[in-house]
Design a protein around this motif. Structure first.
Motif, PDB file in Angstrom:
ATOM      1  N   THR A  12       0.812  -1.220   0.000  1.00 51.47           N
ATOM      2  CA  THR A  12       0.000   0.000   0.000  1.00 51.47           C
ATOM      3  C   THR A  12       0.843   1.267   0.000  1.00 51.47           C
ATOM      4  N   GLY A  13       2.156   1.118   0.122  1.00 49.66           N
ATOM      5  CA  GLY A  13       3.039   2.276   0.203  1.00 49.66           C
ATOM      6  C   GLY A  13       3.462   2.585   1.628  1.00 49.66           C
ATOM      7  N   ASN A  14       2.815   1.973   2.616  1.00 51.30           N
ATOM      8  CA  ASN A  14       3.148   2.251   4.015  1.00 51.30           C
ATOM      9  C   ASN A  14       4.555   1.786   4.374  1.00 51.30           C
ATOM     10  N   THR A  58       2.852  -7.155   6.576  1.00 47.24           N
ATOM     11  CA  THR A  58       2.153  -8.384   6.930  1.00 47.24           C
ATOM     12  C   THR A  58       0.684  -8.150   6.629  1.00 47.24           C
ATOM     13  N   TYR A  59       0.083  -9.099   5.943  1.00 52.34           N
ATOM     14  CA  TYR A  59      -1.298  -8.912   5.506  1.00 52.34           C
ATOM     15  C   TYR A  59      -2.097 -10.184   5.737  1.00 52.34           C
ATOM     16  N   GLY A  60      -3.311 -10.026   6.212  1.00 50.50           N
ATOM     17  CA  GLY A  60      -4.233 -11.158   6.319  1.00 50.50           C
ATOM     18  C   GLY A  60      -4.122 -11.932   7.613  1.00 50.50           C
ATOM     19  N   ASN A  61      -5.119 -12.786   7.823  1.00 52.81           N
ATOM     20  CA  ASN A  61      -5.186 -13.561   9.064  1.00 52.81           C
ATOM     21  C   ASN A  61      -4.088 -14.602   9.178  1.00 52.81           C
ATOM     22  N   ASP A  62      -3.606 -15.122   8.042  1.00 52.68           N
ATOM     23  CA  ASP A  62      -2.570 -16.158   8.094  1.00 52.68           C
ATOM     24  C   ASP A  62      -1.192 -15.570   8.342  1.00 52.68           C
ATOM     25  N   ALA A  63      -1.042 -14.264   8.124  1.00 53.24           N
ATOM     26  CA  ALA A  63       0.215 -13.545   8.361  1.00 53.24           C
ATOM     27  C   ALA A  63       1.389 -14.184   7.626  1.00 53.24           C
ATOM     28  N   ASP A  93      -1.600  -4.347  10.308  1.00 51.87           N
ATOM     29  CA  ASP A  93      -2.887  -3.824  10.755  1.00 51.87           C
ATOM     30  C   ASP A  93      -3.264  -4.562  12.040  1.00 51.87           C
ATOM     31  N   HIS A  94      -3.472  -3.800  13.108  1.00 57.98           N
ATOM     32  CA  HIS A  94      -3.849  -4.423  14.383  1.00 57.98           C
ATOM     33  C   HIS A  94      -5.158  -5.200  14.299  1.00 57.98           C
ATOM     34  N   PHE A  95      -5.902  -5.024  13.215  1.00 63.02           N
ATOM     35  CA  PHE A  95      -7.134  -5.774  13.003  1.00 63.02           C
ATOM     36  C   PHE A  95      -6.847  -7.275  12.987  1.00 63.02           C
ATOM     37  N   TYR A  96      -5.664  -7.658  12.481  1.00 64.10           N
ATOM     38  CA  TYR A  96      -5.302  -9.076  12.371  1.00 64.10           C
ATOM     39  C   TYR A  96      -4.617  -9.563  13.640  1.00 64.10           C
ATOM     40  N   ASP A  97      -4.802 -10.859  13.926  1.00 58.62           N
ATOM     41  CA  ASP A  97      -4.270 -11.459  15.154  1.00 58.62           C
ATOM     42  C   ASP A  97      -2.744 -11.405  15.221  1.00 58.62           C
ATOM     43  N   LYS A  98      -2.086 -11.689  14.114  1.00 59.14           N
ATOM     44  CA  LYS A  98      -0.620 -11.771  14.103  1.00 59.14           C
ATOM     45  C   LYS A  98      -0.050 -10.475  13.532  1.00 59.14           C
ATOM     46  N   PHE A  99      -0.083  -9.436  14.335  1.00 57.29           N
ATOM     47  CA  PHE A  99       0.354  -8.104  13.908  1.00 57.29           C
ATOM     48  C   PHE A  99       1.826  -8.103  13.526  1.00 57.29           C
ATOM     49  N   CYS A 100       2.114  -7.745  12.290  1.00 64.26           N
ATOM     50  CA  CYS A 100       3.495  -7.625  11.788  1.00 64.26           C
ATOM     51  C   CYS A 100       4.318  -8.898  11.970  1.00 64.26           C
ATOM     52  N   GLN A 101       3.688 -10.047  11.799  1.00 66.36           N
ATOM     53  CA  GLN A 101       4.385 -11.332  11.962  1.00 66.36           C
ATOM     54  C   GLN A 101       5.577 -11.458  11.014  1.00 66.36           C
TER      55      GLN A 101
END
Length: 152
Positions: A12-14, A58-63, A93-101
């Motif tokens: 996303t550019g972040n 890191t993106y998504g629930n599976d990280a 995104d803190h929305f996902y369980d494994k933040f920045c895995q």
């Protein structure tokens, strides 16, 4: 002059924004810095520098690792980074369980192939705010300090 390579992947550019902050901070500290997207980099590129820096999202629930970083990650097993300093940062995104895995995965991988941790990993929630910017600048300073200490 110390040399650093920042290899990054950004969706996303972040993470790219974070990499730019780290690059500028390192340059302000007198480091020769190259910044390369993961698809244009090879793990062997780290052998030419003092500081090996990874920026990943890191993106998504599976990280899982970003697709464009999987080959690079796996090929790291083929090199020895003993004596090199490493650091890892990234966005998630803190929305996902494994933040920045993925940041943790890369930090663990770099340590497993001999690199020395130069700074605590920095994890940014979405885009970098002022506190994140300060943390990334402190991250850069810690990498430079660790590199200097090892070269004594």
């Amino acid at each position: 002059m110390a040399k650093a390579l920042i290899v990054f992947a950004s969706l996303t550019g972040n993470t790219e924004e974070c990499a730019e902050i780290v690059k500028e901070a390192l340059e302000n500290l007198g480091v020769d810095v190259e910044m390369v997207e993961s698809m244009q980099a090879e793990p062997e590129d780290f052998l030419e520098v003092d500081m090996c820096i990874i920026g990943t999202y890191t993106y998504g629930n599976d990280a899982n690792l970003p697709d464009e970083f999987v080959d690079f990650y796996e090929e790291l097993n083929e090199i020895d980074l003993t004596g090199k300093v490493y650091g890892a940062f990234g966005s998630g995104d803190h929305f996902y369980d494994k933040f920045c895995q993925s940041v943790d995965d890369f930090a663990d991988k770099l340590a497993s192939i001999g690199a020395v941790k130069g700074a605590e990993s920095v994890k940014v929630d979405l885009d970098a705010n002022e506190e994140d910017r300060l943390n990334l600048e402190a991250f850069a300073k810690a990498l430079v300090d660790k590199t200097a200490a090892l070269s004594q």
